[in-house]
Design a protein around this motif. Sequence first.
Motif, PDB file in Angstrom:
ATOM      1  N   ALA A   1       0.175  46.496  -9.940  1.00  0.00           N
ATOM      2  CA  ALA A   1      -1.084  47.175  -9.653  1.00  0.00           C
ATOM      3  C   ALA A   1      -1.204  47.531  -8.174  1.00  0.00           C
ATOM      4  CB  ALA A   1      -2.256  46.294 -10.069  1.00  0.00           C
TER       5      ALA A   1
ATOM      6  N   ARG B   1       2.203  53.890  -3.774  1.00  0.00           N
ATOM      7  CA  ARG B   1       1.269  53.869  -4.890  1.00  0.00           C
ATOM      8  C   ARG B   1       1.530  52.634  -5.750  1.00  0.00           C
ATOM      9  NH1 ARG B   1       2.705  59.574  -7.178  1.00  0.00           N
ATOM     10  NH2 ARG B   1       4.573  58.987  -6.060  1.00  0.00           N
ATOM     11  N   GLY B   2       0.595  52.349  -6.646  1.00  0.00           N
ATOM     12  CA  GLY B   2       0.800  51.291  -7.620  1.00  0.00           C
ATOM     13  C   GLY B   2       1.925  51.694  -8.565  1.00  0.00           C
TER      14      GLY B   2
ATOM     15  N   GLU C   1       2.337  51.746 -12.006  1.00  0.00           N
ATOM     16  CA  GLU C   1       1.625  51.554 -13.262  1.00  0.00           C
ATOM     17  C   GLU C   1       2.532  51.214 -14.428  1.00  0.00           C
ATOM     18  OE1 GLU C   1       1.186  54.255 -11.425  1.00  0.00           O
ATOM     19  OE2 GLU C   1      -0.805  53.981 -10.562  1.00  0.00           O
ATOM     20  N   ARG C   2       3.675  51.895 -14.465  1.00  0.00           N
ATOM     21  CA  ARG C   2       4.485  51.760 -15.667  1.00  0.00           C
ATOM     22  C   ARG C   2       5.421  50.538 -15.623  1.00  0.00           C
ATOM     23  NH1 ARG C   2       7.130  57.355 -16.961  1.00  0.00           N
ATOM     24  NH2 ARG C   2       7.106  57.547 -14.704  1.00  0.00           N
TER      25      ARG C   2
ATOM     26  N   ARG D   1       6.565  46.449 -14.989  1.00  0.00           N
ATOM     27  CA  ARG D   1       6.049  45.099 -15.210  1.00  0.00           C
ATOM     28  C   ARG D   1       6.607  44.174 -14.136  1.00  0.00           C
ATOM     29  NH1 ARG D   1       7.721  46.052 -20.757  1.00  0.00           N
ATOM     30  NH2 ARG D   1       9.570  44.919 -20.099  1.00  0.00           N
TER      31      ARG D   1
END
Lengths: 357, 263
Positions: free
Chosen positions: A248, A263-264, A266-267, A269
């Motif tokens: 995140a 940036r984060g 997002e996709r 893990r």
Amino acid sequence: MSFLEIDHLQKRFARTTAVEQVHLEVTRGEFVSFLGPSGCGKTTTLRIIAGFESPSSGAIRLDGVDITQRPPHQRNVGMVFQSYALFPNMTVAQNVGFGLKVAKKPAAEITQRVEEMLHLIKLPALGNRFPYQLSGGQQQRVALARALAIRPQVLLLDEPLSALDAKIRVSLRLEIRSIQRELGITTIYVTHDQEEALSLSDRIVVMSEGRVEQIGTPFEIYNFPRTSFVASFVGTLNILRGQVADPAHGKILVDGQEVFASRGLERARTGDAVTVALRPEIVSLGEVAGNGNRMRGTVEDVNFLGSIVRIRVRFTDNAISLDTFNNPSLSLPQRGQALTVSFPREAVLALEAPPST
Amino acid sequence: MKPRRLGSWLLIVFGVLYFFVPLLGTFEFSLRLLRGVYSVAAYRIVLADPRFAATVTYSTVLALATIAVGVLLVLPTAYWIQLRLPRLRPVVEFITLLPLVIPAIVLVFGYLRIYNSSSALPLTGSARTTDLLLMFSYVTLALPYMYRAVDNGLRAIDVRTLTEAAQSLGAGWSTILLRVILPNVRVAVLSGAFLTFAIVIGEFTMASLLDRPAFGPYLQLIGANRAYEPAALSIISFSITWACMGFIQVFGRGASGQVAGAH
């Protein structure tokens, strides 16, 4: 509206695929470069536009007309070759006027157009020379004039400067761009030289192994490469491999040290492997206010390049190069010295994983 | 002088003697028609013979036709092979060499079997069509030389890029061949043409068996019946051949100068 449309082009040879689903829309007057290493399909794509090769599938549309099946001599496309390809038996003026003569234009019009073209390329006095009496740079300018004399809808240049020496390459590059702007002619330029592509183009198409890697302005391509291929082919780039620590917030662990990406993720893990890119010129020695990332390492190498100094700093498995401007009043770090480097979060670009083929 | 150089000189002297002594002998003999003095009487007789003029004219016309047809056949073929079918090159080279391997006498008997007056295509039925047959057989005989000359010329230029440059400027195939390719292999075509000329002027077997009034059979006829005139004729036909070789040299040099300038 697109003027030249390259519609999902594909070209297969007996065993290999030279061009794979290349799609591009070029607007009128735009200067687009195809950039990539040899064998990436850039020249094949250009030759398909010129009509020297026919695609296995896909189409070429010029000003709304499908020209995929048209033979090259009916396409009204100007072509400039790496080897100049001037007709050795004709004078400069005859070379430039050849296309008009083939089109059966009246002699007076040909003479006038040839003169106009020779002025455009700044060789007005050389009309009566033969190609072998000219230098390489002059020959290539004549080839440009010859291609432009027929007022083509699109100008195609296939590595036009590769056979010339460095100085002429730069001056002729500027000249090509200014002529292109003056005439407002839609241009496709094939090159393997990233500097050429960056300095000339409105947009660059980076290609690798027949595929388009990224399409964008020189600014976008250089600053925001989407794939590791683009990142490494265009300019020098540091590639760091690490693991995602906090998707995140874009937190990554590189050799155990925390690095924040622009940036984060997002996709991704937590624990996923990730590759990030970093330009050498954005990394600073020591801590600099506003740089959100700090890493500690040891100096592995110091390379004095004149106006800039390139320093290589190793962490554990990863290493980065950073550039600083030369300054006689500063002392350079020594090899083996431990130091801190810093760089802004915005400079850390997470790269797309290469296609899993 | 080193022994090795001496050896080379001896070889050269031997070669010169080998080639020039018979020639000089022939020349000397051709001048001895009148007893006791050297004269060009034999030449005068030969040149005054209306059959000499007739046969030379006939062979010259035939040679020119052979050259025209040969170039029309060979240039587009060699061009296309270079451009589009490079894999066929060895095959075509082999085919063009066949006339050197198959004796003319075999060829002409083949022709006589296929084109005799009771065949489907009776080319030997009339004098004109026999001329045509003879011309085509000369094209075949000259093929190895013409093809090689033109092919070498094409290899010296960048056929593919020149073709593509012309295409992108709007030129069709005939324009490309006539205005771009032909002028750039002009020298090669000319040397092929001169070789063809030299072959056709002296050819005997085919002209004789097809019973056409060419220079070769005339040469043989005089040779069988006269003493001094054949020697004069030999010298004359040698001169023609040498003139052809000289022209090849002259034009060839012009071209290599131009190519050297390009680099």
